[in-house]
Design a protein around this motif. Structure first.
Motif, PDB file in Angstrom:
ATOM      1  N   ARG A   1       0.848  -1.210   0.000  1.00  0.00           N
ATOM      2  CA  ARG A   1       0.000   0.000   0.000  1.00  0.00           C
ATOM      3  C   ARG A   1       0.876   1.250   0.000  1.00  0.00           C
ATOM      4  NH1 ARG A   1      -3.495  -2.644   3.157  1.00  0.00           N
ATOM      5  NH2 ARG A   1      -2.458  -1.990   5.077  1.00  0.00           N
ATOM      6  N   ASP A   2       1.888   1.280   0.877  1.00  0.00           N
ATOM      7  CA  ASP A   2       2.785   2.437   0.961  1.00  0.00           C
ATOM      8  C   ASP A   2       3.489   2.703  -0.365  1.00  0.00           C
ATOM      9  OD1 ASP A   2       2.093   2.485   3.564  1.00  0.00           O
ATOM     10  OD2 ASP A   2       4.019   1.711   4.336  1.00  0.00           O
ATOM     11  N   ARG A   3       3.904   1.628  -1.020  1.00  0.00           N
ATOM     12  CA  ARG A   3       4.660   1.765  -2.278  1.00  0.00           C
ATOM     13  C   ARG A   3       3.764   1.958  -3.491  1.00  0.00           C
ATOM     14  NH1 ARG A   3       9.713   2.768  -0.759  1.00  0.00           N
ATOM     15  NH2 ARG A   3      10.922   0.985  -0.031  1.00  0.00           N
ATOM     16  N   LYS A   4       2.450   1.929  -3.302  1.00  0.00           N
ATOM     17  CA  LYS A   4       1.476   1.941  -4.410  1.00  0.00           C
ATOM     18  C   LYS A   4       1.823   0.814  -5.399  1.00  0.00           C
ATOM     19  CE  LYS A   4       0.040   6.773  -4.189  1.00  0.00           C
ATOM     20  NZ  LYS A   4       0.204   6.762  -2.756  1.00  0.00           N
ATOM     21  N   ALA A   5       2.002  -0.358  -4.821  1.00  0.00           N
ATOM     22  CA  ALA A   5       2.433  -1.503  -5.633  1.00  0.00           C
ATOM     23  C   ALA A   5       1.284  -2.473  -5.859  1.00  0.00           C
ATOM     24  CB  ALA A   5       3.581  -2.227  -4.927  1.00  0.00           C
ATOM     25  N   LEU A   6       1.345  -3.089  -7.031  1.00  0.00           N
ATOM     26  CA  LEU A   6       0.368  -4.106  -7.405  1.00  0.00           C
ATOM     27  C   LEU A   6       1.117  -5.441  -7.389  1.00  0.00           C
ATOM     28  CD1 LEU A   6      -2.489  -4.631  -8.941  1.00  0.00           C
ATOM     29  CD2 LEU A   6      -1.035  -4.708 -10.969  1.00  0.00           C
TER      30      LEU A   6
ATOM     31  N   ALA B   1      -0.976   1.479 -10.787  1.00  0.00           N
ATOM     32  CA  ALA B   1       0.030   1.360  -9.717  1.00  0.00           C
ATOM     33  C   ALA B   1       1.382   1.860 -10.232  1.00  0.00           C
ATOM     34  CB  ALA B   1       0.147  -0.096  -9.290  1.00  0.00           C
ATOM     35  N   ARG B   2       2.244   2.265  -9.292  1.00  0.00           N
ATOM     36  CA  ARG B   2       3.575   2.755  -9.726  1.00  0.00           C
ATOM     37  C   ARG B   2       4.576   1.613  -9.823  1.00  0.00           C
ATOM     38  NH1 ARG B   2       4.643   7.395  -5.635  1.00  0.00           N
ATOM     39  NH2 ARG B   2       2.847   8.695  -6.087  1.00  0.00           N
ATOM     40  N   VAL B   3       4.295   0.579  -9.025  1.00  0.00           N
ATOM     41  CA  VAL B   3       5.223  -0.548  -8.928  1.00  0.00           C
ATOM     42  C   VAL B   3       4.434  -1.827  -9.190  1.00  0.00           C
ATOM     43  CG1 VAL B   3       6.694  -1.820  -7.287  1.00  0.00           C
ATOM     44  CG2 VAL B   3       6.599   0.687  -7.193  1.00  0.00           C
TER      45      VAL B   3
ATOM     46  N   VAL C   1       4.984  -3.846 -21.550  1.00  0.00           N
ATOM     47  CA  VAL C   1       3.719  -3.105 -21.713  1.00  0.00           C
ATOM     48  C   VAL C   1       3.616  -1.888 -20.797  1.00  0.00           C
ATOM     49  CG1 VAL C   1       2.394  -5.078 -22.591  1.00  0.00           C
ATOM     50  CG2 VAL C   1       2.459  -4.666 -20.125  1.00  0.00           C
ATOM     51  N   SER C   2       4.426  -1.855 -19.733  1.00  0.00           N
ATOM     52  CA  SER C   2       4.354  -0.741 -18.775  1.00  0.00           C
ATOM     53  C   SER C   2       5.749  -0.230 -18.422  1.00  0.00           C
ATOM     54  CB  SER C   2       3.644  -1.211 -17.496  1.00  0.00           C
ATOM     55  OG  SER C   2       2.264  -1.104 -17.639  1.00  0.00           O
ATOM     56  N   PRO C   3       6.451   0.368 -19.394  1.00  0.00           N
ATOM     57  CA  PRO C   3       7.852   0.746 -19.161  1.00  0.00           C
ATOM     58  C   PRO C   3       8.033   1.852 -18.128  1.00  0.00           C
ATOM     59  CG  PRO C   3       7.066   1.607 -21.261  1.00  0.00           C
ATOM     60  CD  PRO C   3       5.990   0.719 -20.746  1.00  0.00           C
ATOM     61  N   ASP C   4       6.966   2.601 -17.862  1.00  0.00           N
ATOM     62  CA  ASP C   4       7.085   3.693 -16.888  1.00  0.00           C
ATOM     63  C   ASP C   4       6.937   3.192 -15.455  1.00  0.00           C
ATOM     64  OD1 ASP C   4       4.514   2.998 -17.687  1.00  0.00           O
ATOM     65  OD2 ASP C   4       3.664   4.882 -16.933  1.00  0.00           O
ATOM     66  N   LYS C   5       6.643   1.925 -15.280  1.00  0.00           N
ATOM     67  CA  LYS C   5       6.488   1.372 -13.924  1.00  0.00           C
ATOM     68  C   LYS C   5       7.763   0.658 -13.498  1.00  0.00           C
ATOM     69  CE  LYS C   5       1.666   1.281 -14.310  1.00  0.00           C
ATOM     70  NZ  LYS C   5       1.554   2.573 -14.953  1.00  0.00           N
ATOM     71  N   THR C   6       7.945   0.578 -12.189  1.00  0.00           N
ATOM     72  CA  THR C   6       9.040  -0.234 -11.669  1.00  0.00           C
ATOM     73  C   THR C   6       8.524  -1.665 -11.574  1.00  0.00           C
ATOM     74  OG1 THR C   6       9.823   1.620 -10.384  1.00  0.00           O
ATOM     75  CG2 THR C   6      10.533  -0.569  -9.642  1.00  0.00           C
ATOM     76  N   VAL C   7       9.169  -2.590 -12.320  1.00  0.00           N
ATOM     77  CA  VAL C   7       8.746  -3.994 -12.262  1.00  0.00           C
ATOM     78  C   VAL C   7       9.724  -4.757 -11.379  1.00  0.00           C
ATOM     79  CG1 VAL C   7       8.275  -6.098 -13.573  1.00  0.00           C
ATOM     80  CG2 VAL C   7       7.660  -3.869 -14.543  1.00  0.00           C
ATOM     81  N   LEU C   8       9.225  -5.184 -10.229  1.00  0.00           N
ATOM     82  CA  LEU C   8      10.049  -5.946  -9.290  1.00  0.00           C
ATOM     83  C   LEU C   8       9.848  -7.430  -9.546  1.00  0.00           C
ATOM     84  CD1 LEU C   8       9.335  -3.954  -6.000  1.00  0.00           C
ATOM     85  CD2 LEU C   8      11.299  -3.749  -7.539  1.00  0.00           C
TER      86      LEU C   8
ATOM     87  N   ARG D   1      14.945  -5.506 -10.092  1.00  0.00           N
ATOM     88  CA  ARG D   1      14.007  -5.044 -11.124  1.00  0.00           C
ATOM     89  C   ARG D   1      14.225  -5.784 -12.435  1.00  0.00           C
ATOM     90  NH1 ARG D   1      14.057   1.499 -10.339  1.00  0.00           N
ATOM     91  NH2 ARG D   1      14.013   1.406  -8.077  1.00  0.00           N
ATOM     92  N   VAL D   2      13.200  -5.779 -13.259  1.00  0.00           N
ATOM     93  CA  VAL D   2      13.355  -6.297 -14.624  1.00  0.00           C
ATOM     94  C   VAL D   2      13.153  -5.124 -15.571  1.00  0.00           C
ATOM     95  CG1 VAL D   2      12.265  -7.723 -16.406  1.00  0.00           C
ATOM     96  CG2 VAL D   2      12.741  -8.688 -14.165  1.00  0.00           C
ATOM     97  N   GLU D   3      14.144  -4.907 -16.427  1.00  0.00           N
ATOM     98  CA  GLU D   3      14.032  -3.837 -17.423  1.00  0.00           C
ATOM     99  C   GLU D   3      14.501  -4.374 -18.767  1.00  0.00           C
ATOM    100  OE1 GLU D   3      16.101  -0.357 -16.051  1.00  0.00           O
ATOM    101  OE2 GLU D   3      14.769  -0.189 -14.309  1.00  0.00           O
ATOM    102  N   VAL D   4      13.652  -4.318 -19.740  1.00  0.00           N
ATOM    103  CA  VAL D   4      14.018  -4.785 -21.077  1.00  0.00           C
ATOM    104  C   VAL D   4      14.650  -3.601 -21.810  1.00  0.00           C
ATOM    105  CG1 VAL D   4      13.085  -5.693 -23.254  1.00  0.00           C
ATOM    106  CG2 VAL D   4      12.084  -6.421 -21.063  1.00  0.00           C
ATOM    107  N   PRO D   5      15.839  -3.789 -22.425  1.00  0.00           N
ATOM    108  CA  PRO D   5      16.471  -2.678 -23.159  1.00  0.00           C
ATOM    109  C   PRO D   5      15.486  -2.053 -24.160  1.00  0.00           C
ATOM    110  CG  PRO D   5      17.907  -4.591 -23.101  1.00  0.00           C
ATOM    111  CD  PRO D   5      16.606  -5.024 -22.498  1.00  0.00           C
ATOM    112  N   GLU D   6      15.497  -0.732 -24.242  1.00  0.00           N
ATOM    113  CA  GLU D   6      14.466   0.015 -24.976  1.00  0.00           C
ATOM    114  C   GLU D   6      14.310  -0.424 -26.444  1.00  0.00           C
ATOM    115  OE1 GLU D   6      12.182   1.524 -23.712  1.00  0.00           O
ATOM    116  OE2 GLU D   6      11.318   2.765 -25.293  1.00  0.00           O
TER     117      GLU D   6
END
Ligand code: 13P
Ligand code: SF4
Length: 305
Positions: free
Chosen positions: A15-20, A53-55, A71-78, A281-286
């Motif tokens: 809840r604090d992190r606005k995470a899904l 959600a942000r995360v 699909v959601s590059p602006d989010k932090t994917v943990l 985090r998981v980040e796919v190169p742009e």
């Protein structure tokens, strides 16, 4: 910390992190209990694409977390359990896709989401086990390349007698171990039970099934069926939501061999630590993400059945 206490702390932190928190249907029970959504690959991708959600905390395997970032590059994917990799996803490379394209010019490439972003980037459209038939039906071409799962491709072929579905040699090592003999044994032990199978099973197993569906499709079928007993032809983790949703029905694994270790690597401790540190985090190169997005987006635009 006790399990229940840790679960309460995770929900607070989320809840604090606005995470899904997203969890696949095969995840351990204690992880399913803390998730905002438990679902199949299609439901989880749709939710990741539409959440505010942000995360996003992804409890599943790597290709699923990658899809969330695509699909959601602006989010932090943990991704709390970074070693959790789908064995099938590693069975194909971008080079394999290019070779198939050269061999079958003009045939569109339909890529199962159980693949890495680099492979999705070489594809025309993605599919999941829930929508493979609708995805292929949307393509006018008579020849279609469907990869990496040869069992899923051969399952799809049954729906399109007028098309030629070309496949690669990938497979899920857990679904592919299920044999007709296992099914016959389970039927003998539980006469009267319906046999429900995942499309990743071999054709000779699909032949014996009363119903074939994605993991959430199997949940829906068993919920809505008037039958009371079911033999389940998929990864054993699905037994938990099946039993939870249907306390008055009985569910038997078609084979205890169908256990995907990667799906069991997520723990409450890892989820807690991921939310606390916002890592790993998981980040796919742009450059890859943008190309993979075309194929994923095209799939998500297909109306749900
Ligand atoms: P579903 O999309 O049906 O949940 O399947 C994912 C998977 O990995 C099956 O092994
Ligand atoms: Fe991959 Fe098979 Fe595990 Fe599904 S069950 S994640 S296809 S290895």
């Amino acid at each position: 910390m006790e399990k229940e206490q840790l679960q309460v702390e995770i929900r607070k932190l989320a809840r604090d992190r606005k995470a899904l928190i997203l969890a696949h249907n095969y995840q351990p029970p204690e992880i399913q209990e803390i998730a905002d959504l438990v679902g199949d690959s299609l439901e989880l991708s749709l939710k990741a694409a539409r959440t505010e959600a942000r995360v996003i905390v992804f409890c599943g395997v790597l290709f699923m977390a990658e899809t969330a970032h695509i699909v959601s590059p602006d989010k932090t994917v943990l991704f709390p359990a970074p070693q959790a990799c789908c064995a099938m996803a590693s069975m194909i490379t971008p080079e394999d896709v290019r070779v198939l394209r050269e061999k079958y010019p003009g045939a569109p490439v339909v890529t199962y989401v159980n693949s890495y972003a680099e492979v999705k980037a070489e594809s025309d459209i993605c599919c999941t086990s829930a929508n493979v038939v609708r995805v292929i039906a949307s393509l006018p071409e008579r020849e279609v390349i469907c990869l990496p799962d040869m069992n899923l491709a051969r399952y799809a072929q049954r729906h399109f007698p007028d098309k030629k579905i070309i496949y690669h040699q990938g497979f899920c090592p857990f679904h592919d171990t299920l044999t007709p003999e296992d099914v016959r044994r389970a039927r003998e032990a539980h006469p009267g039970a319906l046999f429900v199978a995942h499309p990743e099973c071999r054709p000779e197993v699909i032949d014996l099934a009363d119903h074939v569906a994605s993991t959430s499709g199997m949940l829906k079928f068993c919920r809505e069926s008037e039958h009371r007993e079911f033999i389940i032809g998929t990864e054993v983790g699905l037994l938990y939501p099946l039993r939870k949703q249907n306390p008055d029905k009985k569910f038997y694994p078609a084979s205890e061999k169908m256990l995907c270790e990667a799906m069991k690597l997520t723990t409450l401790e890892l989820v807690y630590r991921a939310l606390e540190t916002l890592e790993p985090r998981v980040e796919v190169p742009e450059e890859i993400r943008k190309r993979a997005l075309r194929a994923v987006k095209r799939m998500l635009e297909i109306p749900r059945g």
